[in-house]
Scaffold this motif. Structure first.
Motif, PDB file in Angstrom:
ATOM      1  N   GLU A  12       5.139 -10.526  -6.699  1.00  0.00           N
ATOM      2  CA  GLU A  12       3.788 -11.424  -6.510  1.00  0.00           C
ATOM      3  C   GLU A  12       3.616 -12.549  -5.415  1.00  0.00           C
ATOM      4  O   GLU A  12       2.830 -13.283  -5.371  1.00  0.00           O
ATOM      5  CB  GLU A  12       3.482 -12.069  -7.842  1.00  0.00           C
ATOM      6  N   GLY A  13       5.032 -12.515  -4.557  1.00  0.00           N
ATOM      7  CA  GLY A  13       5.090 -13.541  -3.525  1.00  0.00           C
ATOM      8  C   GLY A  13       4.442 -13.147  -2.308  1.00  0.00           C
ATOM      9  O   GLY A  13       3.889 -12.192  -2.197  1.00  0.00           O
ATOM     10  N   ILE A  14       4.630 -14.094  -1.362  1.00  0.00           N
ATOM     11  CA  ILE A  14       4.101 -13.720   0.112  1.00  0.00           C
ATOM     12  C   ILE A  14       5.277 -13.471   1.048  1.00  0.00           C
ATOM     13  O   ILE A  14       6.177 -14.296   1.181  1.00  0.00           O
ATOM     14  CB  ILE A  14       3.322 -14.965   0.437  1.00  0.00           C
ATOM     15  N   VAL A  15       5.036 -12.439   1.649  1.00  0.00           N
ATOM     16  CA  VAL A  15       6.195 -12.034   2.509  1.00  0.00           C
ATOM     17  C   VAL A  15       5.599 -12.519   4.075  1.00  0.00           C
ATOM     18  O   VAL A  15       4.518 -12.292   4.560  1.00  0.00           O
ATOM     19  CB  VAL A  15       6.151 -10.509   2.946  1.00  0.00           C
ATOM     20  N   ASP A  16       6.656 -13.233   4.975  1.00  0.00           N
ATOM     21  CA  ASP A  16       6.251 -13.912   6.398  1.00  0.00           C
ATOM     22  C   ASP A  16       7.583 -13.371   7.052  1.00  0.00           C
ATOM     23  O   ASP A  16       8.702 -13.970   6.651  1.00  0.00           O
ATOM     24  CB  ASP A  16       6.010 -15.343   5.907  1.00  0.00           C
ATOM     25  N   GLU A  17       7.486 -12.506   7.735  1.00  0.00           N
ATOM     26  CA  GLU A  17       8.322 -12.030   8.603  1.00  0.00           C
ATOM     27  C   GLU A  17       9.750 -11.420   7.919  1.00  0.00           C
ATOM     28  O   GLU A  17       9.449 -10.319   7.065  1.00  0.00           O
ATOM     29  CB  GLU A  17       8.895 -13.026   9.521  1.00  0.00           C
ATOM     30  N   PHE A  18      10.673 -12.215   7.694  1.00  0.00           N
ATOM     31  CA  PHE A  18      11.740 -11.592   6.901  1.00  0.00           C
ATOM     32  C   PHE A  18      12.281 -12.560   5.963  1.00  0.00           C
ATOM     33  O   PHE A  18      13.253 -12.513   5.228  1.00  0.00           O
ATOM     34  CB  PHE A  18      13.051 -11.481   7.778  1.00  0.00           C
ATOM     35  N   GLU A  19      10.984 -13.285   5.254  1.00  0.00           N
ATOM     36  CA  GLU A  19      11.163 -14.029   4.110  1.00  0.00           C
ATOM     37  C   GLU A  19      10.080 -13.730   2.957  1.00  0.00           C
ATOM     38  O   GLU A  19       9.110 -13.274   3.327  1.00  0.00           O
ATOM     39  CB  GLU A  19      11.043 -15.534   4.398  1.00  0.00           C
ATOM     40  N   ILE A  20      10.634 -14.174   1.956  1.00  0.00           N
ATOM     41  CA  ILE A  20       9.590 -14.031   0.730  1.00  0.00           C
ATOM     42  C   ILE A  20       9.589 -15.254  -0.062  1.00  0.00           C
ATOM     43  O   ILE A  20      10.266 -16.163  -0.061  1.00  0.00           O
ATOM     44  CB  ILE A  20      10.294 -12.863  -0.199  1.00  0.00           C
ATOM     45  N   GLU A  21       8.391 -15.681  -0.050  1.00  0.00           N
ATOM     46  CA  GLU A  21       8.161 -16.910  -0.766  1.00  0.00           C
ATOM     47  C   GLU A  21       7.738 -16.841  -2.407  1.00  0.00           C
ATOM     48  O   GLU A  21       6.879 -15.716  -2.490  1.00  0.00           O
ATOM     49  CB  GLU A  21       6.823 -17.586   0.042  1.00  0.00           C
TER      50      GLU A  21
ATOM     51  N   THR B 196      19.401 -10.804   3.404  1.00  0.00           N
ATOM     52  CA  THR B 196      20.507 -11.286   3.071  1.00  0.00           C
ATOM     53  C   THR B 196      20.590 -11.787   1.686  1.00  0.00           C
ATOM     54  O   THR B 196      21.864 -11.922   0.926  1.00  0.00           O
ATOM     55  CB  THR B 196      21.177 -12.311   3.980  1.00  0.00           C
ATOM     56  N   GLY B 197      19.389 -12.246   1.296  1.00  0.00           N
ATOM     57  CA  GLY B 197      19.348 -12.759  -0.191  1.00  0.00           C
ATOM     58  C   GLY B 197      19.529 -14.322  -0.110  1.00  0.00           C
ATOM     59  O   GLY B 197      19.466 -15.209  -1.321  1.00  0.00           O
TER      60      GLY B 197
ATOM     61  N   LYS C  61      21.486 -17.617  -4.228  1.00  0.00           N
ATOM     62  CA  LYS C  61      21.217 -16.499  -3.220  1.00  0.00           C
ATOM     63  C   LYS C  61      20.810 -15.344  -4.218  1.00  0.00           C
ATOM     64  O   LYS C  61      21.070 -15.097  -5.622  1.00  0.00           O
ATOM     65  CB  LYS C  61      22.549 -15.992  -2.712  1.00  0.00           C
ATOM     66  N   LEU C  62      19.722 -14.578  -3.806  1.00  0.00           N
ATOM     67  CA  LEU C  62      19.251 -13.351  -4.385  1.00  0.00           C
ATOM     68  C   LEU C  62      20.395 -12.324  -4.181  1.00  0.00           C
ATOM     69  O   LEU C  62      21.151 -11.907  -3.387  1.00  0.00           O
ATOM     70  CB  LEU C  62      18.185 -12.849  -3.914  1.00  0.00           C
ATOM     71  N   LYS C  63      20.577 -11.503  -5.432  1.00  0.00           N
ATOM     72  CA  LYS C  63      21.226 -10.122  -5.187  1.00  0.00           C
ATOM     73  C   LYS C  63      20.550  -9.105  -4.130  1.00  0.00           C
ATOM     74  O   LYS C  63      19.328  -8.856  -4.445  1.00  0.00           O
ATOM     75  CB  LYS C  63      21.714  -9.821  -6.537  1.00  0.00           C
ATOM     76  N   THR C  64      21.067  -8.630  -3.232  1.00  0.00           N
ATOM     77  CA  THR C  64      20.736  -7.651  -2.491  1.00  0.00           C
ATOM     78  C   THR C  64      21.229  -6.328  -2.944  1.00  0.00           C
ATOM     79  O   THR C  64      22.268  -5.984  -3.448  1.00  0.00           O
ATOM     80  CB  THR C  64      20.723  -8.031  -0.927  1.00  0.00           C
TER      81      THR C  64
END
Length: 104
Positions: free
Chosen positions: A54-63, A75-76, A86-89
Motif C-alpha cells: 500500500e506504499g508509494i514507489v519512487d524510483e528504487f524506494e518504497i515509502e 537491497t532492503g 533492513k527488509l528481508k529480500t
C-alpha cells in the motif's frame, strides 16, 4: 528449506509499482523497477508492520504508508527514518511472463 514460487505475471504490475503477494502465512511485496527488473521483499515494514503493498514507489524506494519511512527495495536497506531495520529480500527469476521468487 528453500522454495521457488510463482508470485504473479509481469503483466500484473506496472513499472515503478508495487504489488502484494501472499503465500501460506507469509506476505511479500513485488516491485517492478524503472530499470525493468523485478525485486521482492518481505511484505511488511520493519518499523510498524504496515503493508508495503500500500506504499508509494519512487524510483528504487518504497515509502511505508503508515509513518513514511523508506527502504531501497533492491537491497532492503532503510533510507528514511523511522525505518531503521533492513527488509528481508528474496531472489527473483523471470520465466516467460512469470515472476518467481525463492523463499525460505
Amino acid at each position: 528449506m528453500t522454495e521457488t514460487i510463482r508470485a504473479c505475471s509481469t503483466t500484473d504490475i506496472d513499472e515503478e509499482d508495487v504489488m502484494r503477494f501472499d503465500h501460506g502465512d507469509k506476505t511479500y511485496a513485488i516491485f517492478h523497477a524503472p530499470d525493468g527488473k523485478y525485486y521482492a521483499t518481505e511484505g511488511y515494514c520493519t518499523h510498524e508492520k504496515a503493508h508495503l503493498g500500500e506504499g508509494i514507489v519512487d524510483e528504487f524506494e518504497i515509502e511505508c504508508p503508515l509513518h513514511f519511512g523508506s527502504f531501497d527495495y533492491r537491497t532492503g536497506d532503510p533510507t528514511v527514518a523511522p525505518a531503521c531495520v533492513k527488509l528481508k529480500t528474496y531472489p527473483v527469476k523471470i520465466e516467460g511472463n512469470d515472476i518467481l521468487i525463492t523463499v525460505g
